[in-house]
Write a protein that holds these residues in place. Structure first.
Motif, PDB file in Angstrom:
ATOM      1  N   LEU A  44       0.838  -1.202   0.000  1.00 37.76           N
ATOM      2  CA  LEU A  44       0.000   0.000   0.000  1.00 37.76           C
ATOM      3  C   LEU A  44       0.870   1.248   0.000  1.00 37.76           C
ATOM      4  CD1 LEU A  44      -2.801   1.285   0.080  1.00 37.76           C
ATOM      5  CD2 LEU A  44      -2.667   1.203   2.578  1.00 37.76           C
ATOM      6  N   GLN A  45       1.922   1.280   0.824  1.00 36.66           N
ATOM      7  CA  GLN A  45       2.802   2.447   0.863  1.00 36.66           C
ATOM      8  C   GLN A  45       3.532   2.630  -0.459  1.00 36.66           C
ATOM      9  OE1 GLN A  45       2.805   4.694   3.516  1.00 36.66           O
ATOM     10  NE2 GLN A  45       3.722   5.889   1.879  1.00 36.66           N
ATOM     11  N   SER A  46       3.976   1.532  -1.073  1.00 34.79           N
ATOM     12  CA  SER A  46       4.635   1.620  -2.390  1.00 34.79           C
ATOM     13  C   SER A  46       3.678   2.197  -3.415  1.00 34.79           C
ATOM     14  CB  SER A  46       5.095   0.237  -2.860  1.00 34.79           C
ATOM     15  OG  SER A  46       6.044  -0.283  -1.995  1.00 34.79           O
ATOM     16  N   ASP A  62     -18.005  10.919  -4.758  1.00 32.36           N
ATOM     17  CA  ASP A  62     -18.225  10.742  -3.321  1.00 32.36           C
ATOM     18  C   ASP A  62     -17.173   9.755  -2.788  1.00 32.36           C
ATOM     19  OD1 ASP A  62     -19.271   7.915  -3.334  1.00 32.36           O
ATOM     20  OD2 ASP A  62     -20.867   8.839  -4.518  1.00 32.36           O
ATOM     21  N   THR A  63     -17.042   9.686  -1.462  1.00 28.26           N
ATOM     22  CA  THR A  63     -15.978   8.898  -0.848  1.00 28.26           C
ATOM     23  C   THR A  63     -16.046   7.427  -1.231  1.00 28.26           C
ATOM     24  OG1 THR A  63     -15.881  10.424   1.007  1.00 28.26           O
ATOM     25  CG2 THR A  63     -14.897   8.262   1.348  1.00 28.26           C
ATOM     26  N   LYS A  64     -17.238   6.829  -1.256  1.00 30.45           N
ATOM     27  CA  LYS A  64     -17.374   5.409  -1.592  1.00 30.45           C
ATOM     28  C   LYS A  64     -16.879   5.149  -3.014  1.00 30.45           C
ATOM     29  CE  LYS A  64     -20.637   1.605  -1.282  1.00 30.45           C
ATOM     30  NZ  LYS A  64     -21.974   1.183  -0.932  1.00 30.45           N
ATOM     31  N   THR A  65     -17.219   6.022  -3.951  1.00 32.19           N
ATOM     32  CA  THR A  65     -16.780   5.872  -5.335  1.00 32.19           C
ATOM     33  C   THR A  65     -15.274   6.075  -5.435  1.00 32.19           C
ATOM     34  OG1 THR A  65     -18.920   6.707  -6.074  1.00 32.19           O
ATOM     35  CG2 THR A  65     -17.138   6.668  -7.706  1.00 32.19           C
ATOM     36  N   LYS A  66     -14.750   7.042  -4.682  1.00 33.41           N
ATOM     37  CA  LYS A  66     -13.314   7.285  -4.687  1.00 33.41           C
ATOM     38  C   LYS A  66     -12.556   6.038  -4.227  1.00 33.41           C
ATOM     39  CE  LYS A  66     -13.674  12.193  -3.546  1.00 33.41           C
ATOM     40  NZ  LYS A  66     -13.362  13.215  -2.553  1.00 33.41           N
ATOM     41  N   VAL A  67     -13.024   5.434  -3.137  1.00 40.40           N
ATOM     42  CA  VAL A  67     -12.372   4.237  -2.612  1.00 40.40           C
ATOM     43  C   VAL A  67     -12.443   3.115  -3.641  1.00 40.40           C
ATOM     44  CG1 VAL A  67     -12.466   2.458  -0.823  1.00 40.40           C
ATOM     45  CG2 VAL A  67     -12.669   4.862  -0.191  1.00 40.40           C
ATOM     46  N   SER A  68     -13.566   2.974  -4.338  1.00 40.99           N
ATOM     47  CA  SER A  68     -13.703   1.934  -5.365  1.00 40.99           C
ATOM     48  C   SER A  68     -12.713   2.140  -6.507  1.00 40.99           C
ATOM     49  CB  SER A  68     -15.128   1.903  -5.915  1.00 40.99           C
ATOM     50  OG  SER A  68     -16.030   1.501  -4.913  1.00 40.99           O
ATOM     51  N   ILE A  69     -12.550   3.387  -6.929  1.00 39.28           N
ATOM     52  CA  ILE A  69     -11.603   3.703  -8.008  1.00 39.28           C
ATOM     53  C   ILE A  69     -10.177   3.395  -7.547  1.00 39.28           C
ATOM     54  CG2 ILE A  69     -10.583   5.596  -9.348  1.00 39.28           C
ATOM     55  CD1 ILE A  69     -13.432   6.861  -9.359  1.00 39.28           C
ATOM     56  N   LEU A  70      -9.841   3.831  -6.349  1.00 30.13           N
ATOM     57  CA  LEU A  70      -8.498   3.583  -5.816  1.00 30.13           C
ATOM     58  C   LEU A  70      -8.259   2.093  -5.591  1.00 30.13           C
ATOM     59  CD1 LEU A  70      -8.325   6.523  -3.265  1.00 30.13           C
ATOM     60  CD2 LEU A  70      -7.205   6.384  -5.494  1.00 30.13           C
ATOM     61  N   HIS A  71      -9.286   1.392  -5.123  1.00 34.95           N
ATOM     62  CA  HIS A  71      -9.187  -0.047  -4.900  1.00 34.95           C
ATOM     63  C   HIS A  71      -8.855  -0.760  -6.208  1.00 34.95           C
ATOM     64  CE1 HIS A  71     -11.293  -4.080  -4.371  1.00 34.95           C
ATOM     65  NE2 HIS A  71     -10.244  -4.147  -3.568  1.00 34.95           N
ATOM     66  N   ALA A  72      -9.552  -0.416  -7.274  1.00 31.80           N
ATOM     67  CA  ALA A  72      -9.297  -1.035  -8.579  1.00 31.80           C
ATOM     68  C   ALA A  72      -7.871  -0.750  -9.045  1.00 31.80           C
ATOM     69  CB  ALA A  72     -10.316  -0.528  -9.599  1.00 31.80           C
ATOM     70  N   GLU A 115     -11.508  -4.388   3.053  1.00 32.07           N
ATOM     71  CA  GLU A 115     -10.159  -4.541   3.613  1.00 32.07           C
ATOM     72  C   GLU A 115      -9.251  -3.419   3.126  1.00 32.07           C
ATOM     73  OE1 GLU A 115      -6.487  -7.758   3.706  1.00 32.07           O
ATOM     74  OE2 GLU A 115      -8.442  -8.403   2.949  1.00 32.07           O
ATOM     75  N   PHE A 116      -9.412  -3.039   1.848  1.00 24.07           N
ATOM     76  CA  PHE A 116      -8.642  -1.933   1.302  1.00 24.07           C
ATOM     77  C   PHE A 116      -8.959  -0.643   2.050  1.00 24.07           C
ATOM     78  CE2 PHE A 116      -8.213   1.534  -1.855  1.00 24.07           C
ATOM     79  CZ  PHE A 116      -6.840   1.455  -2.066  1.00 24.07           C
ATOM     80  N   SER A 117     -10.240  -0.423   2.357  1.00 20.66           N
ATOM     81  CA  SER A 117     -10.641   0.768   3.127  1.00 20.66           C
ATOM     82  C   SER A 117      -9.956   0.787   4.485  1.00 20.66           C
ATOM     83  CB  SER A 117     -12.157   0.789   3.323  1.00 20.66           C
ATOM     84  OG  SER A 117     -12.808   0.987   2.110  1.00 20.66           O
ATOM     85  N   LYS A 118      -9.900  -0.380   5.144  1.00 18.27           N
ATOM     86  CA  LYS A 118      -9.228  -0.461   6.447  1.00 18.27           C
ATOM     87  C   LYS A 118      -7.745  -0.172   6.318  1.00 18.27           C
ATOM     88  CE  LYS A 118     -12.498  -3.657   8.517  1.00 18.27           C
ATOM     89  NZ  LYS A 118     -12.735  -5.025   8.992  1.00 18.27           N
ATOM     90  N   MET A 119      -7.134  -0.640   5.219  1.00 17.37           N
ATOM     91  CA  MET A 119      -5.716  -0.364   4.988  1.00 17.37           C
ATOM     92  C   MET A 119      -5.488   1.139   4.826  1.00 17.37           C
ATOM     93  SD  MET A 119      -4.827  -3.507   2.389  1.00 17.37           S
ATOM     94  CE  MET A 119      -3.230  -2.882   1.899  1.00 17.37           C
ATOM     95  N   LEU A 120      -6.380   1.796   4.085  1.00 14.71           N
ATOM     96  CA  LEU A 120      -6.263   3.254   3.919  1.00 14.71           C
ATOM     97  C   LEU A 120      -6.418   3.962   5.267  1.00 14.71           C
ATOM     98  CD1 LEU A 120      -8.289   3.928   0.636  1.00 14.71           C
ATOM     99  CD2 LEU A 120      -5.812   3.996   0.939  1.00 14.71           C
ATOM    100  N   GLU A 121      -7.376   3.502   6.063  1.00 14.47           N
ATOM    101  CA  GLU A 121      -7.584   4.100   7.388  1.00 14.47           C
ATOM    102  C   GLU A 121      -6.358   3.931   8.267  1.00 14.47           C
ATOM    103  OE1 GLU A 121     -11.168   2.405   8.963  1.00 14.47           O
ATOM    104  OE2 GLU A 121     -12.405   3.320   7.416  1.00 14.47           O
ATOM    105  N   SER A 122      -5.640   2.786   8.157  1.00 12.19           N
ATOM    106  CA  SER A 122      -4.441   2.585   8.950  1.00 12.19           C
ATOM    107  C   SER A 122      -3.330   3.570   8.584  1.00 12.19           C
ATOM    108  CB  SER A 122      -3.926   1.144   8.804  1.00 12.19           C
ATOM    109  OG  SER A 122      -3.304   0.968   7.552  1.00 12.19           O
ATOM    110  N   LYS A 123      -3.437   4.151   7.368  1.00 10.17           N
ATOM    111  CA  LYS A 123      -2.475   5.172   6.915  1.00 10.17           C
ATOM    112  C   LYS A 123      -3.055   6.576   7.099  1.00 10.17           C
ATOM    113  CE  LYS A 123       0.492   2.285   4.856  1.00 10.17           C
ATOM    114  NZ  LYS A 123       1.859   2.122   5.275  1.00 10.17           N
ATOM    115  N   ASN A 124      -4.150   6.686   7.859  1.00 12.36           N
ATOM    116  CA  ASN A 124      -4.851   7.954   8.101  1.00 12.36           C
ATOM    117  C   ASN A 124      -5.367   8.589   6.807  1.00 12.36           C
ATOM    118  OD1 ASN A 124      -4.511   7.888  10.915  1.00 12.36           O
ATOM    119  ND2 ASN A 124      -2.418   8.639  10.671  1.00 12.36           N
ATOM    120  N   ILE A 125      -5.869   7.721   5.918  1.00 11.76           N
ATOM    121  CA  ILE A 125      -6.463   8.167   4.657  1.00 11.76           C
ATOM    122  C   ILE A 125      -7.888   7.598   4.643  1.00 11.76           C
ATOM    123  CG2 ILE A 125      -6.358   7.969   2.149  1.00 11.76           C
ATOM    124  CD1 ILE A 125      -3.332   7.555   2.467  1.00 11.76           C
TER     125      ILE A 125
END
Length: 173
Positions: free
Chosen positions: A115-117, A138-148, A162-172
């Protein structure tokens, strides 16, 4: 088995069960270190990457090393082992800190942070939060785009939650 209070419950037929405590550490000797998928504290607490940078070449190899040590140094080696065993026992079977091993381990764990890379490659220094750069969604769509994009980048098959949780662990997010 991990943690400071490791045990299994042993149950023999017709006898009272009892706890069997582990007092050993698993050591893997491999040509390549294990691939780390997660970046949680669990792996950081368990993994110690010991560098073996020295290679014994044929011209300095001593094929009689064991015999030589037994003949000349056996008492010193036994005393060294006993001192080490006492220290290890007195610290609750914890290995002492070693800055070379700690640095090597930290660097390896960071190099396995997909994720950091991905964030370093896909975001700029000015906007380290990729969610802010997608202003029209919106945030849900943004996360979906970033997830893909992350799945395409890493080859990982993690779920969006799980990807959302990973982003949250990086304060995103």
């Amino acid at each position: 088995m991990t943690g400071d209070d490791c045990f299994i419950l042993v149950e023999q037929k017709h006898k009272a069960p009892y706890k069997l405590h582990f007092i050993a550490k698993a050591i893997l000797t491999t040509n390549h270190p294990p691939k780390i998928k997660g970046q949680d504290d669990g792996i950081k607490d368990r993994l110690r990457l010991v560098p073996f940078d020295y290679r014994v070449t044929k011209n300095i190899e001593n094929s009689n090393l064991a015999e030589s040590i037994i003949e000349t140094e056996s008492a010193g080696v036994l005393n060294w082992l006993l001192e080490g065993a006492k220290e290890w026992y007195s610290t609750g079977f914890k290995l002492p800190a070693c800055s070379v091993i700690d640095t090597n381990t930290d660097d390896y764990i960071k190099s396995n942070d997909e994720l950091q890379s991905w964030l370093d490659e896909r975001t700029t220094t000015i906007k380290k939060n990729p969610i802010e750069s997608l202003q029209v969604y919106d945030t849900k769509t943004k996360v979906s785009i970033l997830h893909a994009d992350f799945i395409d980048y890493s080859g990982s098959h993690i779920k969006r939650q799980e990807f959302s949780k990973m982003l949250e662990s990086k304060n995103i997010a």
